[in-house]
Design an enzyme around this catalytic site. Sequence first.
Site, PDB file in Angstrom:
ATOM      1  N   ASP A  79       0.781  -1.214   0.113  1.00 54.52           N
ATOM      2  CA  ASP A  79       0.015  -0.053  -0.038  1.00 54.52           C
ATOM      3  C   ASP A  79       0.603   1.366  -0.087  1.00 54.52           C
ATOM      4  O   ASP A  79       0.538   2.169   0.627  1.00 54.52           O
ATOM      5  CB  ASP A  79      -0.908  -0.137   1.067  1.00 54.52           C
TER       6      ASP A  79
ATOM      7  N   ASP B 151      -4.585  -0.685  -1.831  1.00 52.69           N
ATOM      8  CA  ASP B 151      -6.050  -0.728  -1.290  1.00 52.69           C
ATOM      9  C   ASP B 151      -6.576  -0.047  -2.598  1.00 52.69           C
ATOM     10  O   ASP B 151      -6.212   0.871  -3.487  1.00 52.69           O
ATOM     11  CB  ASP B 151      -5.773   0.491  -0.284  1.00 52.69           C
TER      12      ASP B 151
ATOM     13  N   HIS C  38     -10.456   0.680  -3.065  1.00 58.04           N
ATOM     14  CA  HIS C  38     -11.796   0.514  -2.726  1.00 58.04           C
ATOM     15  C   HIS C  38     -12.755   1.059  -3.749  1.00 58.04           C
ATOM     16  O   HIS C  38     -12.555   2.006  -4.702  1.00 58.04           O
ATOM     17  CB  HIS C  38     -11.957   1.622  -1.456  1.00 58.04           C
TER      18      HIS C  38
ATOM     19  N   HIS D 192     -10.597   7.194   1.004  1.00 55.91           N
ATOM     20  CA  HIS D 192      -9.062   6.888   0.520  1.00 55.91           C
ATOM     21  C   HIS D 192      -9.011   5.885  -0.460  1.00 55.91           C
ATOM     22  O   HIS D 192      -9.786   4.891  -0.592  1.00 55.91           O
ATOM     23  CB  HIS D 192      -8.400   6.933   1.598  1.00 55.91           C
TER      24      HIS D 192
ATOM     25  N   LYS E 196      -6.982  -5.262  -2.889  1.00 55.14           N
ATOM     26  CA  LYS E 196      -7.559  -5.626  -1.850  1.00 55.14           C
ATOM     27  C   LYS E 196      -8.811  -4.470  -1.251  1.00 55.14           C
ATOM     28  O   LYS E 196      -8.361  -3.384  -1.846  1.00 55.14           O
ATOM     29  CB  LYS E 196      -6.889  -6.083  -0.698  1.00 55.14           C
TER      30      LYS E 196
ATOM     31  N   CYS F 296      -2.308  -2.181   7.561  1.00 57.96           N
ATOM     32  CA  CYS F 296      -2.128  -3.348   6.592  1.00 57.96           C
ATOM     33  C   CYS F 296      -0.852  -3.965   6.478  1.00 57.96           C
ATOM     34  O   CYS F 296      -0.777  -5.015   6.149  1.00 57.96           O
ATOM     35  CB  CYS F 296      -2.317  -2.670   5.092  1.00 57.96           C
TER      36      CYS F 296
END
Length: 182
Positions: free
Chosen positions: A9, A47, A49, A62, A87, A128
Site C-alpha cells: 500500500d 488498497d 476501494h 481514500h 484488496k 495493512c
Amino acid sequence: MKTALLIVDVQNDFCPGGALPTPQGDRVVPVINKLMDKFDLVIASRDWHPEDTIHFNRWPVHCVKESHGADFPADLKKEKIIQIFEKGTGSKDDGYSAFEATNKNLGGYLKEKEVDELYILGLTAEYCVKSTVLDALKYGFKTLVIKDAVEGLRQNEDDFENAFDEMKNAGAIIITSDDING
Ligand code: VGL
Ligand code: ZN
C-alpha cells in the site's frame, strides 16, 4: 532459495498530502527504490476501494480505485513491480491484509513461484503491514519486515511500536534495509 519483496500500500493517499496520510510515508520510497534489485521478485498490494464501502464508516474516503490517491507515488520505480494485488475491493470488506486480495490470490501466487522468504515493507504499520505480516506467518512463509521502510499513521505512538512487537511475537524477523544493502 527464492526471495520476494512485497510492497504494501505505498499509495498517494497514505503519503503526506493524501486522504489518510502517514506523516512520513514518502520517506519509504527511496529506501524501496534502492532495495528492489536485491530480490528475485518484486510485487505490491494496493488498497483499491469502491466509492461506497463500509470501510469508509471508519476511515476518511481514500484509495478509491483508479483515482490519483490510489496511484503509486510518482517517484516509486513501479516498472520493477511484476504483479499487483488489489484488496478492499468489495463494499463490505476492509481488506487490510494483502492475502485478502481479490484480483489474484497472494498465497497461491507465492507458492506457485516457490518463494520461501518474504520481505515486507510499506504503509501502514498499524493496519495493512501488520495484517499482511501476520497472515504471511500463518501461511508458513519465513517473513522479514524491513522496519526503516515501514511507516505508520502514528495516531498513537504506542500503537506504532506495538505493531512491530506484535509482528515479532508472531514470528516475524525485524530487520533494516542496511541488513540487505550491506
Ligand atoms: C490502511 C487504513 C485503512 C493501510 C488501509 O493500508 O494500512 N489503513 N485502509
Ligand atoms: Zn483502506
